[in-house]
Design an enzyme around this catalytic site. Structure first.
Site: not given
Ligand code: ADP
Ligand code: MG
Length: 325
Positions: A39, A41, A43, A154
């Site tokens: 998770r 912030k 999502a 980021d």
């Molecule tokens: P946020 O904007 O909340 O940081 P992210 O897109 O970075 O959202 O997703 C949060 C976390 O979820 C990532 O740091 C990763 O650990 C996991 N994650 C996101 N997308 C994937 C994916 N396609 N496959 C595996 N893990 C994912």
């Molecule tokens: Mg992220």
């Protein structure tokens, strides 16, 4: 077909990057884990499996309202950037999009190896051959975005995903939540990013550019090779002061066995003046990135793009992608 922008966000109007957004429940098509495996912030990310194909995906569920503000347009921007990056091997693939009354759900390719951060937690430093290979793949993803005028903003180990367990894996960029389209004449000044990886221009409230990502890439290379952040202080304030000081050190106890090529690579990125940093393309040609390069690898992945974009003033700007040499 046209794309328009506002404040660096790709807007929905006439956007050729739009994907069909399903209003059906996700669970009609997928079996989804009830508990998220990650998770952020705003999502939560849940593992889900397509009922017919059995293929696993990562469902990133993003709230449309944050602190009483509607941010759907920001989520649409994230979707557009992912769609725009369809042909890049080093950017996570967007499979489908769902929408409920409160959330947008991005059904993403599952990166089974998890975050690069976990590798750092487990083994502290990464051997130079591996670090160079990881950096090359990240640079290929970043070069792809930069050729299309998009800054990720980021870049950090939590947003770099591995397709399989390290080191037999490929690396892909994810999380375009704060990415921005950079256009000439529209100076974006925002405080974005993550303390350790944030660039001096962001801290000084100077315009964001593509070079802002290159700073974070320099920080990342430093972290991969030494297990330490170059500017990390006891407090956030101290970290920010270290970043703006312009001083980068390579202490012997951390960098004693690291090559001069690697240090040179970092030094050419951690430069206060954004225009003096290497670009993504230049970085791909740096000797430290090239020296470990597998001759069998396809090399720089660049595709031609064929549509016209509109900037804030509604003037047409054709974005011509460069072809890899
Ligand atoms: P946020 O904007 O909340 O940081 P992210 O897109 O970075 O959202 O997703 C949060 C976390 O979820 C990532 O740091 C990763 O650990 C996991 N994650 C996101 N997308 C994937 C994916 N396609 N496959 C595996 N893990 C994912
Ligand atoms: Mg992220």
């Amino acid at each position: 077909s046209n794309v328009s922008y506002q404040q660096g966000l790709i807007m929905e109007a006439h956007c050729p990057l739009t994907m069909p957004i399903s209003k059906q429940p996700l669970t009609d098509t997928y079996t989804a884990d009830p508990k998220p495996f990650a998770r952020g912030k705003f999502a939560t990310v849940r593992r889900c499996k397509h009922k017919e194909t059995g293929v696993e995906y990562a469902a990133k569920c993003i709230r449309k309202r944050r602190r009483a503000a509607d941010v759907r347009h920001e989520i649409m921007h994230e979707m557009f950037v992912l769609k725009l990056s369809d042909s890049c091997q080093h950017i996570i693939h967007l499979h489908e999009v769902y929408e409920t009354s409160s959330e947008v759900i991005l059904v993403l390719e599952m990166a089974a190896g998890g975050e690069l951060q976990r590798v750092l937690d487990d083994q502290e430093v990464i051997a130079e051959t591996e670090a160079s290979r990881v950096m090359r793949q990240i640079l290929e993803g970043v070069a792809f975005l930069h050729q299309r005028g998009i800054a990720h903003l980021d870049i950090k180990p939590q947003n770099l995903l591995l397709t399989q367990a390290f080191p037999q894996c490929d690396v892909k960029l994810c999380d375009f939540g704060i990415s921005r389209r950079i256009t000439k004449g529209s100076e974006i000044r925002e405080i974005l990013g993550t303390p350790d990886y944030v660039s001096p221009e962001i801290l000084q409230y100077e315009p964001i550019s593509l070079a802002t990502d290159m700073w974070s890439i320099g920080v990342l290379a430093y972290v991969l090779l030494s297990g330490h952040t170059p500017f990390g202080g006891e407090t956030k304030q101290e970290t920010f002061w270290n970043i703006t000081s312009g001083i980068v050190e390579f202490p012997e106890e951390l960098f004693g066995s690291v090559s001069n090529d690697a240090k040179d690579f970092i030094q050419r990125l951690l430069i206060t003046e954004p225009s003096e940093r290497m670009t993504a393309k230049e970085s791909l040609h740096h000797s430290w990135i090239r020296m470990f390069c597998d001759p069998e690898s396809p090399g720089i992945d660049v595709a031609k793009i064929g549509y016209t974009l509109k900037d804030e003033s509604n003037a047409e700007v054709s974005v011509s992608a460069e072809v890899a040499e």
